[in-house]
Design a protein around this motif. Structure first.
Motif, short mmCIF file in Angstrom:
data_model
loop_
_atom_site.label_atom_id
_atom_site.label_comp_id
_atom_site.label_asym_id
_atom_site.label_seq_id
_atom_site.Cartn_x
_atom_site.Cartn_y
_atom_site.Cartn_z
N PHE A 200 0.82 -1.13 -0.04
CA PHE A 200 0.11 -0.01 -0.04
C PHE A 200 1.03 1.11 -0.04
O PHE A 200 0.65 2.11 -0.83
N GLU A 201 1.65 1.23 0.98
CA GLU A 201 2.72 2.50 1.00
C GLU A 201 3.48 2.69 -0.44
O GLU A 201 3.46 3.81 -0.65
N GLU A 202 4.01 1.82 -0.87
CA GLU A 202 4.69 1.79 -2.12
C GLU A 202 3.83 2.32 -3.56
O GLU A 202 3.98 3.36 -4.15
N ALA A 203 2.51 1.78 -3.45
CA ALA A 203 1.60 2.16 -4.34
C ALA A 203 1.23 3.88 -4.37
O ALA A 203 1.04 4.31 -5.26
N ILE B 293 -2.09 -4.43 -5.82
CA ILE B 293 -1.78 -4.69 -4.28
C ILE B 293 -2.30 -5.93 -3.97
O ILE B 293 -3.37 -6.36 -4.16
N THR B 294 -1.18 -7.07 -3.43
CA THR B 294 -2.07 -8.09 -2.97
C THR B 294 -1.82 -8.19 -1.24
O THR B 294 -0.69 -7.79 -0.84
N PHE B 295 -2.65 -8.36 -0.72
CA PHE B 295 -2.78 -8.15 0.69
C PHE B 295 -3.42 -9.27 1.58
O PHE B 295 -4.69 -9.65 1.30
N ASP B 296 -2.69 -9.96 2.48
CA ASP B 296 -3.28 -11.02 3.53
C ASP B 296 -4.01 -10.19 4.46
O ASP B 296 -3.63 -9.43 5.12
N ALA B 297 -5.45 -10.66 4.34
CA ALA B 297 -6.28 -10.07 5.55
C ALA B 297 -5.94 -10.14 6.54
O ALA B 297 -6.44 -9.40 7.75
N THR C 15 1.72 -3.25 10.29
CA THR C 15 1.06 -1.89 10.60
C THR C 15 1.27 -1.07 9.39
O THR C 15 2.46 -1.27 8.97
N LEU C 16 0.21 -0.57 8.76
CA LEU C 16 0.38 0.17 7.45
C LEU C 16 0.20 1.66 7.91
O LEU C 16 -0.63 2.17 8.73
N LYS C 17 1.10 2.50 7.46
CA LYS C 17 0.81 4.08 7.45
C LYS C 17 0.62 4.47 6.15
O LYS C 17 1.38 4.46 5.30
#
Length: 157
Positions: free
Chosen positions: A29-32, A79-83, A88-90
């Motif tokens: 997410f941060e990179e995108a 983005i592929t993300f394990d639910a 922690t996302l910033k």
């Protein structure tokens, strides 16, 4: 001998380039969001879990399809993300964490009527609004059609 070596060099270089173009580019997410600062593109987010057999099937079929890979790499940030991630996302001065086994970002982007299904694929506009939410397995043919229609609509606006 030199011709043989040259042939194998050209062949191996071609294989490297063809493998590279068949690779789906995936971002955090941060990179995108950082990339969006330079070039506005919509996001495609694939929410999955480790135990979901349909999620696994999409990873192994849908997201391995060359047409899907080309479409995603050229027009979106994927983005592929394990639910169930504990990371922690910033994002843009906001912090998102795992709450009771499900990540907050999943609750925000992938829930429909207070329910979350896996897999869920979400398309976020370049302005980060939810445009599409698909909470089921999607074949390569289906996602290609969805993404192509999305691109056509967004270019006509």
């Amino acid at each position: 001998m030199i011709k043989t070596l040259l042939f194998f060099f050209i062949l191996s270089t071609g294989l490297l380039f063809s493998q590279k173009s068949n690779t789906l580019l995936s971002f955090s997410f941060e990179e995108a969001y950082k990339l969006q600062e330079k070039e506005k593109k919509p996001l495609v987010v694939f929410f999955h879990t480790k135990w979901c057999k349909y999620c696994f099937a999409m990873k192994k079929s849908t997201f391995m399809d060359k047409k899907v890979i080309d479409l995603l790499n050229q027009n979106f940030y994927f983005i592929t993300f394990d639910a169930e991630s504990t990371d922690t996302l910033k994002i843009k001065d906001k912090t998102f964490k795992n709450k009771s086994g499900i990540h907050e970002i999943v609750e925000i982007l992938a829930s429909r009527d207070n329910t979350i299904s896996y897999p869920t694929t979400v398309i976020l506009s370049a302005n980060n609004t939810i445009d599409e939410q698909i909470d089921s397995f999607i074949s390569a043919t289906e996602i290609h059609e969805i993404l192509t229609t999305y691109i056509t609509k967004s270019h006509s606006n």
